[in-house]
Design a protein around this motif. Sequence first.
Motif, short mmCIF file in Angstrom:
data_model
loop_
_atom_site.label_atom_id
_atom_site.label_comp_id
_atom_site.label_asym_id
_atom_site.label_seq_id
_atom_site.Cartn_x
_atom_site.Cartn_y
_atom_site.Cartn_z
N MET F 41 3.65 1.20 -1.89
CA MET F 41 3.32 -0.05 -1.20
C MET F 41 1.97 -0.54 -1.70
O MET F 41 0.93 0.04 -1.37
CB MET F 41 3.28 0.18 0.31
N ARG F 42 1.97 -1.60 -2.49
CA ARG F 42 0.74 -2.06 -3.13
C ARG F 42 0.44 -3.52 -2.77
O ARG F 42 1.38 -4.31 -2.60
CB ARG F 42 0.85 -1.94 -4.67
N PRO F 43 -0.84 -3.86 -2.65
CA PRO F 43 -1.19 -5.27 -2.41
C PRO F 43 -0.84 -6.12 -3.63
O PRO F 43 -0.99 -5.66 -4.76
CB PRO F 43 -2.70 -5.22 -2.20
N VAL F 110 3.93 -6.78 5.40
CA VAL F 110 4.16 -5.45 4.83
C VAL F 110 5.67 -5.32 4.66
O VAL F 110 6.41 -5.35 5.65
CB VAL F 110 3.62 -4.35 5.76
N TRP F 129 1.61 -6.61 1.18
CA TRP F 129 1.83 -5.30 0.59
C TRP F 129 3.33 -5.14 0.41
O TRP F 129 4.09 -5.24 1.40
CB TRP F 129 1.28 -4.18 1.48
N ALA F 165 -4.06 -2.29 6.56
CA ALA F 165 -3.71 -2.32 5.13
C ALA F 165 -4.89 -2.78 4.31
O ALA F 165 -5.60 -3.71 4.69
CB ALA F 165 -2.51 -3.25 4.92
N ASP F 167 -6.71 -1.98 -0.07
CA ASP F 167 -6.39 -1.59 -1.45
C ASP F 167 -5.87 -0.15 -1.56
O ASP F 167 -5.32 0.23 -2.59
CB ASP F 167 -7.62 -1.75 -2.35
N GLY F 169 -3.59 1.12 0.50
CA GLY F 169 -2.23 1.18 1.00
C GLY F 169 -2.12 0.70 2.43
O GLY F 169 -2.85 -0.21 2.85
N VAL F 170 -1.21 1.32 3.18
CA VAL F 170 -0.90 0.86 4.54
C VAL F 170 -0.78 2.08 5.44
O VAL F 170 -0.13 3.07 5.08
CB VAL F 170 0.43 0.07 4.57
#
Lengths: 229, 229, 229, 229, 229, 229
Positions: F41-43, F110, F129, F165, F167, F169-170
């Motif tokens: 899960m990436r921005p 997300v 994300w 959330a 950089d 992740g979440v």
Amino acid sequence: MNRVIRTIPRADGAVIDGLGACGVATVHEAQGRIGLLAPYMRPIWPGAAIAGSAVTVSIPPCDNWMIHVAVEQCQAGDVLVVAPTSDSDAGYFGDLLAGSLLARGVRGLVIAAGVRDVRTLTEMKFPVWSRFVHAQGTVKETLGSVNVPVVCAGQLIHPGDVVVADDDGVVVVRRQDAGAVLEQSRAREAKEAAVRARLNAGELGLDVYGMRAALVKKGLVWLDEAPEP
Amino acid sequence: MNRVIRTIPRADGAVIDGLGACGVATVHEAQGRIGLLAPYMRPIWPGAAIAGSAVTVSIPPCDNWMIHVAVEQCQAGDVLVVAPTSDSDAGYFGDLLAGSLLARGVRGLVIAAGVRDVRTLTEMKFPVWSRFVHAQGTVKETLGSVNVPVVCAGQLIHPGDVVVADDDGVVVVRRQDAGAVLEQSRAREAKEAAVRARLNAGELGLDVYGMRAALVKKGLVWLDEAPEP
Amino acid sequence: MNRVIRTIPRADGAVIDGLGACGVATVHEAQGRIGLLAPYMRPIWPGAAIAGSAVTVSIPPCDNWMIHVAVEQCQAGDVLVVAPTSDSDAGYFGDLLAGSLLARGVRGLVIAAGVRDVRTLTEMKFPVWSRFVHAQGTVKETLGSVNVPVVCAGQLIHPGDVVVADDDGVVVVRRQDAGAVLEQSRAREAKEAAVRARLNAGELGLDVYGMRAALVKKGLVWLDEAPEP
Amino acid sequence: MNRVIRTIPRADGAVIDGLGACGVATVHEAQGRIGLLAPYMRPIWPGAAIAGSAVTVSIPPCDNWMIHVAVEQCQAGDVLVVAPTSDSDAGYFGDLLAGSLLARGVRGLVIAAGVRDVRTLTEMKFPVWSRFVHAQGTVKETLGSVNVPVVCAGQLIHPGDVVVADDDGVVVVRRQDAGAVLEQSRAREAKEAAVRARLNAGELGLDVYGMRAALVKKGLVWLDEAPEP
Amino acid sequence: MNRVIRTIPRADGAVIDGLGACGVATVHEAQGRIGLLAPYMRPIWPGAAIAGSAVTVSIPPCDNWMIHVAVEQCQAGDVLVVAPTSDSDAGYFGDLLAGSLLARGVRGLVIAAGVRDVRTLTEMKFPVWSRFVHAQGTVKETLGSVNVPVVCAGQLIHPGDVVVADDDGVVVVRRQDAGAVLEQSRAREAKEAAVRARLNAGELGLDVYGMRAALVKKGLVWLDEAPEP
Amino acid sequence: MNRVIRTIPRADGAVIDGLGACGVATVHEAQGRIGLLAPYMRPIWPGAAIAGSAVTVSIPPCDNWMIHVAVEQCQAGDVLVVAPTSDSDAGYFGDLLAGSLLARGVRGLVIAAGVRDVRTLTEMKFPVWSRFVHAQGTVKETLGSVNVPVVCAGQLIHPGDVVVADDDGVVVVRRQDAGAVLEQSRAREAKEAAVRARLNAGELGLDVYGMRAALVKKGLVWLDEAPEP
């Protein structure tokens, strides 16, 4: 400089066979959890289990010329170990090369790339651990080296190191350590045999290993029922 | 426009069977190393080996409606080729569809997505090459097309092209080239048979293929022992 | 707080066995396409098929201590479900633990991580669905919990939920819904049996399912031949 | 035996800086296309470019204790190289450790695992090449070794080897070869500069490199138009 | 037969530029959700956005010779499209080739493999969409073809087709359809602009698109609070 | 039964903002290393950092209808959390939906699937994300549910839980635990600030954390030089 080293040291044959009988998981544990190749290295047919002396091949991506060169350096009891210098899923190896290796008594192939002719290889009972199955051919244009240290699937392997492979994967044992690792492997097997008998008879690992006090000390709590959420 | 093409050309049956007998690796080499589907296409049971005429299905992600449409266009000797228009791991295909295809004499399925009921498919001996095994069902809401050119696992496949599949993967041969590729495949097989006999007898590939001079010219060096590091 | 819950509810044994007989794909469909674990969960040997009550283990990455704790909470008919709190490919489980579980009548293991000793596990006929095969060992340093809700391979599993696993993967059924899902599964099986007979006899799915009108309405066109490009 | 080696050899500082100025692609080519780490090693912020002496850490999966040990062995101009003994995506490293390394003049981190606090690391301009970004913490329970040879992202790295890293990835140069590789890198740069000027001015590579004859000899054919299909 | 086709048809320049202004997502939707390359094709720097005529290169794995051949066939407004015949992560392309392409007015590169010199490429503002960033070099030994149809990242691309690429990925439009797709794209844009204004003003999509009746008909239920579990 | 729950509990706004200020890594540690979503899960743009109340969407693969339904349930300070019931890389979300959410004061998205229009989303500074960037559209045919518990990227998320959330992740925090976790996070921050100052000043972590004795007890050995191999 690309080179082929003709003479490599090898471990004692009885030690090698002993390590093979112990299997990958035991040997890996016995030598302190080192030497295990990445788990993407899988046998192309189930049940294969070997041990042998590594004849190593450092090989360019998509080019299998040096495998032909390496065959000449193999003798009975060896395992051919092939490591591309850059990731490649090409099919470097097929039934012709397997026939050639079998004729020399080679016990199997460990290759961090692809192989093909897997049905024939299976019928020949030639053991292979590979990263890919892929019919894609390779060229014969660029040199590499034979019997130099290689990094194969994440592990450093020297020529003459002992390679053990089975359904759990592949582990390498430094040639110099092979005897000691065999002793440790057998000691571990003996210990496990005693434990196994007790566990199979229904004793709990918690008791066999005496874990309860440490768990309580760490703070583990047993509750009869789940608390209300 | 979504469409179903009823009439497609097919290659000669004997040629198709001949290509199947040669197998994926040989056919791929014989036609100049083209047409090989991506190596993630794997048989759901080992040992399956087929060749047939492609009936192609272009299909939306997560929707298998068009497979039902395609069954009607299949005849004995065909291979159903299913390509989602976007990657999908859903289970598009199970034992009911397999029974329907078997009733029409279809030889197998090549699908760049998921299948399910693999135990039953294995018991039925219905050959399948897929990218995934996944019980996740699909919907029947959106159209696609049958017997149009599709890109399946990285290869362009036209309806009526010859699809060859075995434990090494899947290769497609242009229908118009099938006869020529069969000849080249058999020529390759003949040549390999001679080489195989010599290799199995212990001759080295270096000599059988006459590679030594080229290796020396490229600069390969043989050393008796590893130099000091 | 790390805890072990001793008493969990379980579904009726006959219901559990009934769900197992229906299999993963049918159960998954029958309960409305929910509860399916990710397709990377694969059996370590083909043909394994089980159903049982989940004893769940929430476990740290690279640490298998809590599996030993969990064994004590297992009884005949259970399935051990192990979920690391962070992805791990380590080999958490081998033949010793399998022997211990077999001694208690446990039906199998579902683990979103790695296992080892797969040859022995296969010989023991102990069913395992795992994400990885990896000889890499784990430590015994950090606590987790037993019989708490876990997310395993993308699905929420409560202790006592019914886990069904076969060659198609793994599906979880809420314990409270198990009876209803079994009824729906059997209804689906009955319906499929009738359809299967017709399809195997050569009737087309297009007719059996009555799809033609809907396809035409959506705009699908049948052409005798491909149009000129 | 787990150990920390206090004294390691380092290459000449001017040579190290020279290699850094040449960059990864040039150095990799200049030393004969060896030493390149796997392409999954990516900078956490674009534009970072360093070279330094490797201080190596062999570390268990999911355990970062030895990084703290390694800091003490670092001096100005070093690059910390961290290699788990088994694949791990855990976040071994964050801004506290980065502050500690910066205080010692360390130039950056190369880690075949995960890192966290990437926003702060970016603000600190601390260069990191990692395989993952992951907030998942690690434990401090198990030993490893510092300044032993490690395999990191597929490459063998000795303590004191020169590590060069930029937006193209990471390459390692044997300490003993650093001077020679710098010369070859500069020679390559000089040659490329001349070629670049000609290419930028519109000359074709076919002419600059004199490739036409070889292409024709291999059988390449130029056609004015595509033949009828 | 390996060949280079010198003359290819190209779409109208204004149409190409119009498609570029619409962007990948709009064009993909407007032409009926076809032509989208796999999502692993990513820009090496954010914000790049181009459209141009495809000059295609079919190229062997790990061999970039044919890119040099292809440069000569490029003219202002083209996009170079490179597709290996088998998956490869090697770095086929760097700043020298980019300079050569820029000198000819080429708008960018789409390559289903690796590139290197990404910092310099970014500074040059040369747009690249690639599957990998990798410094690993390639050889120049084996022929391929230029301006033949290729399958690139899952899509069939003919020479002269229009390639549109931006931060969302890459889409191909058949040259013959370019004008019609531009009209449809602009129509879609106009429609979206009206919708966007209403949504930005706070109207709900449920109302703007008139979805409520269909949702109710499908059986969706709104509840004020979650039911007791 | 597919349903939309209109009323959900939410945590205190100041607590939510406080958690956001602490960031993902700190919150994850402070609550005992639970709740972290998978690292894929990436921005879509660097620097985004939010916290808010989860409005959850359980959604079929390749179908985004329910996102439109969910918008109506969002209010200022919420974060939309979208979880497909089966893995999907389709682009469920683009700039129109983002505009609609921004109009309601929603803080971000997300989504364990794909998004598109990333350039516009970046210009709008709408935080996302996601697992994939993909222009591939979805259909609107099948229902899901809004504000039910979902498993998103490996974590169970209830409606009203706090999602943080950045950089790194979440991470999800149970609504009921939000206040306590904030306190623990701030305590951790305070402790880290003191440590950070000492480390930045050049003190070693070995001393700051007092690790030396434990390392020696475990058997770590410091050697002045590497032993002979």
